[in-house]
Design a protein around this motif. Sequence first.
Motif, mmCIF file in Angstrom:
data_model
loop_
_atom_site.group_PDB
_atom_site.id
_atom_site.type_symbol
_atom_site.label_atom_id
_atom_site.label_comp_id
_atom_site.label_asym_id
_atom_site.label_seq_id
_atom_site.Cartn_x
_atom_site.Cartn_y
_atom_site.Cartn_z
ATOM 1 N N UNK A 195 0.814 -1.217 0.000
ATOM 2 C CA UNK A 195 0.000 0.000 0.000
ATOM 3 C C UNK A 195 0.849 1.269 0.000
ATOM 4 N N UNK A 196 2.154 1.127 0.197
ATOM 5 C CA UNK A 196 3.040 2.284 0.234
ATOM 6 C C UNK A 196 3.192 2.906 1.602
ATOM 7 N N UNK A 197 2.584 2.312 2.638
ATOM 8 C CA UNK A 197 2.689 2.849 3.989
ATOM 9 C C UNK A 197 4.025 2.524 4.622
ATOM 10 N N UNK A 198 4.551 1.333 4.302
ATOM 11 C CA UNK A 198 5.817 0.853 4.860
ATOM 12 C C UNK A 198 6.873 0.851 3.763
ATOM 13 N N UNK A 199 8.083 1.290 4.113
ATOM 14 C CA UNK A 199 9.177 1.312 3.139
ATOM 15 C C UNK A 199 9.783 -0.061 2.909
ATOM 16 N N UNK A 200 10.105 -0.763 4.010
ATOM 17 C CA UNK A 200 10.776 -2.053 3.901
ATOM 18 C C UNK A 200 10.250 -2.992 4.984
ATOM 19 N N UNK A 201 10.233 -4.289 4.669
ATOM 20 C CA UNK A 201 9.883 -5.328 5.635
ATOM 21 C C UNK A 201 11.073 -6.261 5.776
ATOM 22 N N UNK A 202 11.480 -6.513 7.020
ATOM 23 C CA UNK A 202 12.660 -7.334 7.269
ATOM 24 C C UNK A 202 12.345 -8.337 8.370
ATOM 25 N N UNK A 203 13.117 -9.432 8.461
ATOM 26 C CA UNK A 203 12.920 -10.367 9.576
ATOM 27 C C UNK A 203 13.082 -9.653 10.914
ATOM 28 N N UNK A 204 12.313 -10.100 11.896
ATOM 29 C CA UNK A 204 12.335 -9.441 13.211
ATOM 30 C C UNK A 204 13.754 -9.342 13.765
ATOM 31 N N UNK A 205 14.551 -10.363 13.597
ATOM 32 C CA UNK A 205 15.903 -10.366 14.156
ATOM 33 C C UNK A 205 16.810 -9.341 13.493
ATOM 34 N N UNK A 206 16.444 -8.867 12.308
ATOM 35 C CA UNK A 206 17.280 -7.928 11.561
ATOM 36 C C UNK A 206 16.771 -6.490 11.632
ATOM 37 N N UNK A 207 15.686 -6.260 12.370
ATOM 38 C CA UNK A 207 15.059 -4.928 12.365
ATOM 39 C C UNK A 207 16.014 -3.843 12.839
#
Length: 286
Positions: A195-207
């Motif tokens: 939707x363009x709300x979030x720039x990137x999604x990463x694994x929780x351990x790498x946040x």
Amino acid sequence: MRDMPAFEDIRYDRPAERVARITLARPEKHNAQGLRMLYEINDALDIAMDDDEVNVVIVASEGKNFSSGHDLSDRVRIGDLRPPVLGFGGYRHSGPQGHMSREQEVYLGFCWRWRNLPKPIIVAVQGKAIAGGLMLIWPFDLIIAADDAEFSDPVVAFGMNGHEFFVHAFELGHRKAKQLLFTGEPIGAAEAKTLGMVNEVVPRAELESYTLKMAEKIASRPAIGLKTAKMSVNQSMDAQGMWNAIQSAFNLHQFGHANNFAMFGQLVDPEGLDIIKREARASRKD
């Protein structure tokens, strides 16, 4: 740089060159926001803006969830902790008049002020960001989400139009914004990215590491370039009527509170809390 105050509900550190970080530090309360936390965030952002050795700010949080929203058990009144910042006045009046002034200060006022601060601000989000939790996300410039992040605003169940910083249609598009509000159902990180709300999604351990790496890259750019780029994008949104839309929705939000006062003698429809709790328990079982 100004002297560092003794924060209680947040932490402030400098994890890398030209990078400051503000961390919500009430994990036992799922980082629910009382007045103390909100004023501390505002003070910490001022410290970062005043420090010429800082080009970028990260906002993060401890624990399982980014923020469960406003702390409904908080009974601290405006002026109890410190003088008000934004000068709306009227905080001591009873009923809807006093409550509107409170929300103008620490909800609408702070969010709009933070949105227009001159330096890039990146938010790192894990777990749940509920209602007021979105108000610690949407004012800022970039959103990095863990793959377990969920975003929701279920307060229509309270007889309200949505949380106070009403940029839902700008963040999600008008149809998805309506679905979020009407159903109270959360949006996951992957969908939020589409939707363009979030720039990137990463694994929780790498946040944490991913967010810091992005902050360091941005911090290497000239401060004046970052400032004017941010201003240019924000002014593009202003030209589309963002501020007028926010103010209009805020006035409807105050009508919702006044209606609940008249109908139930309190700020929200009391059945709404039961609905939200029941649906939250059901979602944990799924």
